[in-house]
Design a protein around this motif. Sequence first.
Motif: not given
Length: 182
Positions: A149-153, A169-182
């Motif tokens: 889930k996306l944090s409040v920050s 752009e939003l989709y690509s940003t979220l895809l990167r975040a889903a793949m790489w974020a811890t």
Amino acid sequence: PVNCGAVPPELVDSTLFGHVKGAFTGAVKDKPGVFQQADGGTLFLDEFGELPLDAQVRLLRVLQSGEVFPVGSTTPIKVDVRIITATHRDLLQRVADGQFREDLFYRVAVGLLHLPPLRDRAGDLPLLVDSLLQQIYRQHMPKQEDQRKLSVSGKNLLSRHPWRGNIRELYSTLLRAAMWAT
């Protein structure tokens, strides 16, 4: 759906209206165009404002007559197709500049929807983020059990971004975040 901006100008007629065997080099068999494929249904012409002027003339005739002539054929084929178009271009400005046919514009401008850029719709962002993240996990990470889930920050950061690339752009940003974020 057809992305009109991605079709090379020399293939527009074949893509939209089809072709018959022998119509040109490489036409080894009859091929229906998207109008024939969509007969009885809906055809979505994305990036509609990118169609070359000469193709606009032929498209207008098809919309007025309900008949297509495949490339290389002299026999018309009746089609019953509902058209939905989308473009990021200001078509009225393109009409004024001589880059888009006025008669075609008024033929398809039955119900106009102006969708403001994402940066002007901050209230839509949370719903879009949730929906796109679900889509991303379904398409790209179906075996991952814990959907992040996306944090409040993170949501605050997204709300401050100008999103010049809009939803892509939003989709690509979220895809990167889903793949790489811890």
